[in-house]
Design an enzyme around this catalytic site. Structure first.
Site, PDB file in Angstrom:
ATOM      1  N   HIS A  13      28.462   3.773   8.145  1.00 41.60           N
ATOM      2  CA  HIS A  13      27.111   3.809   8.696  1.00 41.60           C
ATOM      3  C   HIS A  13      26.314   4.831   7.893  1.00 41.60           C
ATOM      4  O   HIS A  13      26.618   6.025   7.932  1.00 41.60           O
ATOM      5  CB  HIS A  13      27.139   4.206  10.171  1.00 41.60           C
ATOM      6  CG  HIS A  13      27.912   3.257  11.028  1.00 41.60           C
ATOM      7  ND1 HIS A  13      27.326   2.175  11.652  1.00 41.60           N
ATOM      8  CD2 HIS A  13      29.226   3.200  11.337  1.00 41.60           C
ATOM      9  CE1 HIS A  13      28.251   1.506  12.321  1.00 41.60           C
ATOM     10  NE2 HIS A  13      29.410   2.110  12.150  1.00 41.60           N
ATOM     11  N   HIS A  66      33.264   0.069   5.900  1.00 41.64           N
ATOM     12  CA  HIS A  66      32.808   0.473   7.234  1.00 41.64           C
ATOM     13  C   HIS A  66      32.201   1.863   7.109  1.00 41.64           C
ATOM     14  O   HIS A  66      32.869   2.881   7.290  1.00 41.64           O
ATOM     15  CB  HIS A  66      33.995   0.475   8.206  1.00 41.64           C
ATOM     16  CG  HIS A  66      33.618   0.681   9.643  1.00 41.64           C
ATOM     17  ND1 HIS A  66      34.298   0.092  10.682  1.00 41.64           N
ATOM     18  CD2 HIS A  66      32.639   1.422  10.231  1.00 41.64           C
ATOM     19  CE1 HIS A  66      33.766   0.460  11.837  1.00 41.64           C
ATOM     20  NE2 HIS A  66      32.752   1.283  11.577  1.00 41.64           N
ATOM     21  N   GLU A 110      37.481  -0.924  19.607  1.00 38.64           N
ATOM     22  CA  GLU A 110      37.583   0.522  19.362  1.00 38.64           C
ATOM     23  C   GLU A 110      37.824   1.186  20.717  1.00 38.64           C
ATOM     24  O   GLU A 110      38.902   1.686  20.997  1.00 38.64           O
ATOM     25  CB  GLU A 110      36.316   1.051  18.698  1.00 38.64           C
ATOM     26  CG  GLU A 110      36.353   2.554  18.457  1.00 38.64           C
ATOM     27  CD  GLU A 110      35.016   3.104  17.955  1.00 38.64           C
ATOM     28  OE1 GLU A 110      35.031   4.236  17.437  1.00 38.64           O
ATOM     29  OE2 GLU A 110      33.979   2.429  18.086  1.00 38.64           O
ATOM     30  N   ASP A 147      31.442   7.368  10.015  1.00 40.00           N
ATOM     31  CA  ASP A 147      30.305   8.301  10.016  1.00 40.00           C
ATOM     32  C   ASP A 147      30.802   9.649   9.484  1.00 40.00           C
ATOM     33  O   ASP A 147      31.037  10.582  10.256  1.00 40.00           O
ATOM     34  CB  ASP A 147      29.745   8.463  11.433  1.00 40.00           C
ATOM     35  CG  ASP A 147      29.208   7.156  11.992  1.00 40.00           C
ATOM     36  OD1 ASP A 147      28.034   6.844  11.749  1.00 40.00           O
ATOM     37  OD2 ASP A 147      29.983   6.449  12.669  1.00 40.00           O
TER      38      ASP A 147
END
Length: 336
Positions: free
Chosen positions: A19, A17, A200, A279
């Site tokens: 980005h 996971h 989330e 991120d």
């Protein structure tokens, strides 16, 4: 370095996971802005970091999309990818499955191939230089409509032999997975894996929709699944991999303190959890930071950390043989 941090540092792991646009460090933002002659609303690296004080997902996304504007050429995307993989390799990552948001770039006039070709060349260079294997996942932006997602899927067709799957990200609340049922069905017919952000900030019902309507192969986040007893049991029974991101959850106020993070309870209930950085440039840490800070906050044991690493390979889209080889590396490391 503590004993726990030293153990995590050498632990072989996959990241599922990530980005890639969210690995854009402030220093890179200024570098790409200079070379592409793009104006940015910050006058220093320190000013950029000071802006990373988010109260929710949308606060973050506003800055995230502004930062992505400095990415203009294949070379930018190549360099962005290589920089991420160097950090990941230093953290013991052997395999990564990275997201990219083509609509973020095509909507500002870049051809699809600028991002795709740049990232794919960076991934190839990283495997040659660092030995880190990777897969690319195309994400649809859920605040846009399904027709736009179909347009993106059609634009991606010349690259689909090098893209392993599709995902769903961006603003979750108010944009349920059911909004993208048809495009996910089409992606499945095309042989693509399917993943989706759910649970989330959105409710447990979004998790159920992702399972029942999008027929996902992997769940991104999934924290709020813990509010629904039957959903917990279902996720455990189906061995659905959850790609959890502790520092992201903290930074976006999904949890108010890491000591309250649900990962220990997820493990206790038999959920197939993995740890990831989401991120990292925006949330204050790459994958090992997520392992170590969570472990220190909630008291994870070496055995639990090892299980999380095993889960990361089991939940990947590697072949069965590749998974077995990587898991053997984890087990060998744990015995040392």
């Amino acid at each position: 370095m503590t004993d726990l941090a030293a153990y995590v540092a050498g632990l072989p792991k996959a990241e599922l996971h990530l980005h890639i646009e969210g690995s854009l460090e402030p220093e890179q933002m200024f570098e790409f802005a200079r070379r592409n002659r793009v104006a940015i609303p910050f006058d220093s690296v320190e000013a950029v970091r000071a802006a990373y004080d988010f109260s929710n997902l949308q606060d973050f996304l506003d800055i995230y999309y502004a930062g992505a504007d400095v990415l203009r050429t294949e070379a930018d995307f190549h360099d962005l990818a290589v920089a991420y993989f160097r950090r990941a390799a230093a953290d013991g990552v052997r395999h990564a499955e990275i997201f990219f948001d083509p609509q973020t770039h095509t909507d500002r006039g870049l051809p699809f191939g600028v991002a795709a070709d740049g990232l794919l060349s960076g991934m190839k260079a990283a495997e040659a230089e660092l030995g880190v294997t990777s897969r690319l996942i195309l994400c649809f932006l859920r605040h846009l409509d399904e027709d736009a997602a179909f347009d993106t899927l059609r634009a991606a067709e010349p690259w689909l032999d090098r893209i392993v799957g599709v995902g769903l990200d961006s603003s979750e609340v108010g944009h349920p997975p059911s909004k993208f049922r048809r495009v996910f069905e089409r992606a499945g017919e095309m042989g693509l894996k399917r993943v989706a952000h759910a649970g989330e900030e959105g409710p447990p019902e979004y998790v159920q929709e992702a399972l029942d309507l999008l027929h996902i192969d992997r769940m991104d986040h999934g924290n709020r699944s813990m509010e629904d007893e039957r959903l917990i049991e279902r996720l455990a029974d189906e061995r659905m991999t959850l790609t959890v991101c502790p520092l992201s959850n903290l930074k976006l106020c999904v949890v108010k303190d890491l000591k309250y993070h649900p990962v220990p309870e997820m493990l206790r209930r038999g959920l197939h959890v993995t740890l990831n950085s989401d991120d990292p440039a925006y949330f204050g840490g790459y994958v090992n930071d997520n392992y170590v800070r969570l472990a220190e906050a909630v008291g994870l044991t070496r055995e639990q950390l090892t299980q999380l690493a095993r889960n990361s390979f089991e939940g990947s889209f590697l072949s069965d043989g590749e998974k077995a080889a990587r898991i053997s590396e984890v087990d060998a490391y744990a015995r040392t």
